[in-house]
Design an enzyme around this catalytic site. Structure first.
Site, PDB file in Angstrom:
ATOM      1  N   TYR A  57      -9.013   4.781   8.359  1.00  0.00           N
ATOM      2  CA  TYR A  57      -9.099   5.158   9.776  1.00  0.00           C
ATOM      3  C   TYR A  57     -10.263   6.146   9.889  1.00  0.00           C
ATOM      4  O   TYR A  57     -10.213   7.232   9.311  1.00  0.00           O
ATOM      5  CB  TYR A  57      -7.806   5.836  10.230  1.00  0.00           C
ATOM      6  CG  TYR A  57      -6.638   4.906  10.413  1.00  0.00           C
ATOM      7  CD1 TYR A  57      -5.878   4.464   9.333  1.00  0.00           C
ATOM      8  CD2 TYR A  57      -6.288   4.446  11.685  1.00  0.00           C
ATOM      9  CE1 TYR A  57      -4.798   3.609   9.511  1.00  0.00           C
ATOM     10  CE2 TYR A  57      -5.210   3.590  11.867  1.00  0.00           C
ATOM     11  CZ  TYR A  57      -4.470   3.171  10.791  1.00  0.00           C
ATOM     12  OH  TYR A  57      -3.398   2.319  10.960  1.00  0.00           O
ATOM     13  N   TYR A  71       4.268   6.761   9.954  1.00  0.00           N
ATOM     14  CA  TYR A  71       3.444   5.582   9.688  1.00  0.00           C
ATOM     15  C   TYR A  71       4.221   4.538   8.878  1.00  0.00           C
ATOM     16  O   TYR A  71       4.180   3.352   9.209  1.00  0.00           O
ATOM     17  CB  TYR A  71       2.166   5.993   8.927  1.00  0.00           C
ATOM     18  CG  TYR A  71       1.107   4.902   8.913  1.00  0.00           C
ATOM     19  CD1 TYR A  71       1.031   3.984   7.863  1.00  0.00           C
ATOM     20  CD2 TYR A  71       0.196   4.790   9.958  1.00  0.00           C
ATOM     21  CE1 TYR A  71       0.084   2.982   7.856  1.00  0.00           C
ATOM     22  CE2 TYR A  71      -0.765   3.786   9.958  1.00  0.00           C
ATOM     23  CZ  TYR A  71      -0.814   2.889   8.905  1.00  0.00           C
ATOM     24  OH  TYR A  71      -1.763   1.878   8.907  1.00  0.00           O
ATOM     25  N   HIS A 121       0.846  -1.201   0.000  1.00  0.00           N
ATOM     26  CA  HIS A 121       0.000   0.000   0.000  1.00  0.00           C
ATOM     27  C   HIS A 121       0.876   1.244   0.000  1.00  0.00           C
ATOM     28  O   HIS A 121       1.865   1.322   0.723  1.00  0.00           O
ATOM     29  CB  HIS A 121      -0.883   0.027   1.267  1.00  0.00           C
ATOM     30  CG  HIS A 121      -2.003  -0.962   1.235  1.00  0.00           C
ATOM     31  ND1 HIS A 121      -3.036  -0.932   2.140  1.00  0.00           N
ATOM     32  CD2 HIS A 121      -2.253  -2.010   0.406  1.00  0.00           C
ATOM     33  CE1 HIS A 121      -3.874  -1.924   1.872  1.00  0.00           C
ATOM     34  NE2 HIS A 121      -3.417  -2.592   0.816  1.00  0.00           N
TER      35      HIS A 121
HETATM   36  C1  PHB Z   1      -4.480  -4.605  11.245  1.00  0.00           C
HETATM   37  O1  PHB Z   1      -4.659  -4.814  10.024  1.00  0.00           O
HETATM   38  O2  PHB Z   1      -4.538  -5.523  12.112  1.00  0.00           O
HETATM   39  C2  PHB Z   1      -4.155  -3.208  11.728  1.00  0.00           C
HETATM   40  C3  PHB Z   1      -3.904  -2.220  10.789  1.00  0.00           C
HETATM   41  C4  PHB Z   1      -3.608  -0.936  11.233  1.00  0.00           C
HETATM   42  C5  PHB Z   1      -3.569  -0.681  12.598  1.00  0.00           C
HETATM   43  C6  PHB Z   1      -3.810  -1.688  13.524  1.00  0.00           C
HETATM   44  C7  PHB Z   1      -4.113  -2.961  13.091  1.00  0.00           C
HETATM   45  O3  PHB Z   1      -3.284   0.576  13.030  1.00  0.00           O
END
Ligand code: PHB
Ligand code: FAS
Length: 396
Positions: free
Chosen positions: A201, A385, A72
């Site tokens: 998110y 990130y 991604h």
């Molecule tokens: C997940 O895909 O388990 C996942 C992705 C992003 C996050 C936390 C968990 O911030």
């Protein structure tokens, strides 16, 4: 039994450490309380930082991740019914994330270690550490009905938050920083085609929601729930209803439902142990720290710890220089606190506080507007990130 490095725990930290030490020609034995089947089936993290994925590839265990992992280049922030994309790669000179389940990383590392003749003892019990203040520490444990001793030069405590390593350090020698967030995450794994190509998110007045995935057939979804939430209070219908509500957009986003394959509630906390070393015991991963999962950092931080530790042990055992070992804790903790802060910032940006009111809501929306329209602000989110480069932790 005798080895150079005794590793307690066959999670990402312990297995990656054993793999990296093998690359340095250093012997290790991994001791794991659970069965191989259990550790390979435990559903946890899902996002690999840029450098974590590169490390797997560069050290010969990234072939299946390259084939099956989802690369991604961006993530989406959703608020007030709109969606804005953060161009992770465009803002970080091409760095990106790979969506590949933690259990897949564990499977690949176990397979690689066993293929290389590595020693991993599963189903051990009664693990105790002795002599960590001496130059000949010993791990005592039971395995297949026999009490055994593993003499080593160094012990790596990679046994997670509930392990025995951290507790083996004499009282008063560690400083603990512990923060409990006033909410948990209810997570589900569903056999359903992901409803978007990237992670979403979502900020919502009813609470945070996250759309992630594990493959093109399996979706991973999370809901902010009150602390101490019981799964029994959340039948599938209620989970899906809440996800539809919190992920809804003005232009009619459709969330695809499917059979729930796994579900769980994870409390949210920030926890740090200082220092991450005591004598010949080195703590790594969740044994030393826990971060809120909002920043997708837990696994990646564990990998960063053991990269530092493997490098330090290589310098010590090959060149007799202990500088790396002496700097291990401080070097890890610089990154741990940076990640702790980023995860806390992401959590505060997106979750409904317990004392939520119109003022706090507008503050969050104002920050989300800024982060999704200012290159400077978006770059801050993006570079944390995808993961700061490893040498970031070297700088004073
Ligand atoms: C997940 O895909 O388990 C996942 C992705 C992003 C996050 C936390 C968990 O911030
Ligand atoms: P781990 O806990 O993975 O591994 C420790 C190992 O040590 C385990 O296999 C355990 O069985 C073993 N062990 C324990 N005691 C022992 C003993 N006495 N002797 C021998 N072995 C012992 N992170 C994210 O980035 N994103 C997420 O979505 C996410 N979700 C999570 C959900 C849950 C329910 C949990 C608990 C954690 C989650 N995390 C997430 C964080 C998680 O991924 C950790 O950061 C990661 O597993 C850290 O790896 P380790 O340090 O190896 O610890």
């Amino acid at each position: 039994m005798r080895t150079q490095v005794g590793i307690i725990g066959a999670g990402p930290a312990g297995l990656m450490l054993s793999h990296l030490l093998h690359q340095e020609g250093i012997e290790s034995v991994v001791l794991e309380t659970r069965s191989r089947a259990y550790v390979e089936s435990r559903v946890r993290a899902g996002v690999l930082e840029h450098d974590t994925a590169e490390l797997l590839r560069d050290t010969g265990v990234g072939e299946r991740m390259t084939r099956e992992g989802l690369v991604h280049t961006g993530v989406e922030l959703r608020f007030e019914g709109i969606t804005r994309r953060i161009d992770l790669s465009g803002l970080t000179n091409g760095r990106r994330i790979t969506v590949y389940g933690q259990q897949e990383v564990v499977k690949d590392l176990i397979a690689a270690r066993l293929a290389a003749g590595g020693q991993i003892l599963f189903d051990v019990s009664e693990v105790t550490l002795e002599g960590i203040d001496t130059d000949a520490p010993v791990i005592r444990f039971a395995h297949e009905g026999t009490i055994r001793e593993l003499s080593c030069l160094v012990i790596a405590g990679c046994d997670g938050f509930h392990g025995v390593s951290r507790g083996s350090v004499p009282k008063g020698a560690l400083r603990i920083f512990d923060h409990t967030y006033p909410f948990s995450w209810l997570g589900i794994l569903a056999r359903a085609t992901p409803s978007a190509h990237e992670l979403i998110y979502a900020h919502h007045e009813r609470g945070f929601a996250l759309h992630s995935m594990r493959s093109t057939e399996v979706t991973r979804l999370y809901l902010q729930v009150p602390p101490h939430t019981e799964l029994s209070d959340w039948p599938a219908a209620r989970i899906w209803d809440e996800l539809h509500t919190r992920l809804a957009t003005e232009d009619g986003f459709t969330l695809t439902e499917g059979p729930i394959l796994e579900q769980g509630v994870t409390p949210m906390r920030g926890f740090v142990t200082e220092p991450m070393r005591h004598g010949r015991l080195f703590l790594a991963g969740d044994a030393a720290h826990i971060v809120p999962p909002t920043g997708a950092k837990g696994l990646n931080l564990a990998v960063a710890d053991v990269r530092f530790l493997a490098e330090a042990l290589g310098t010590w055992l090959r060149q007799g220089r202990e500088t790396g070992l002496d700097e291990y804790s401080a070097r890890c903790l610089r990154r741990v606190w940076r990640v702790q802060h980023f995860s806390s910032w992401m959590t505060g940006l997106l979750h409904q506080p317990v004392d939520a009111d119109e003022f706090s809501h507008r503050l969050q929306v104002a920050q989300l507007e800024y982060v999704t329209t200012s290159t400077a602000a978006a770059t801050t989110l993006a570079e944390n990130y995808v993961g700061l480069p490893l040498d970031w932790s070297r700088r004073r």
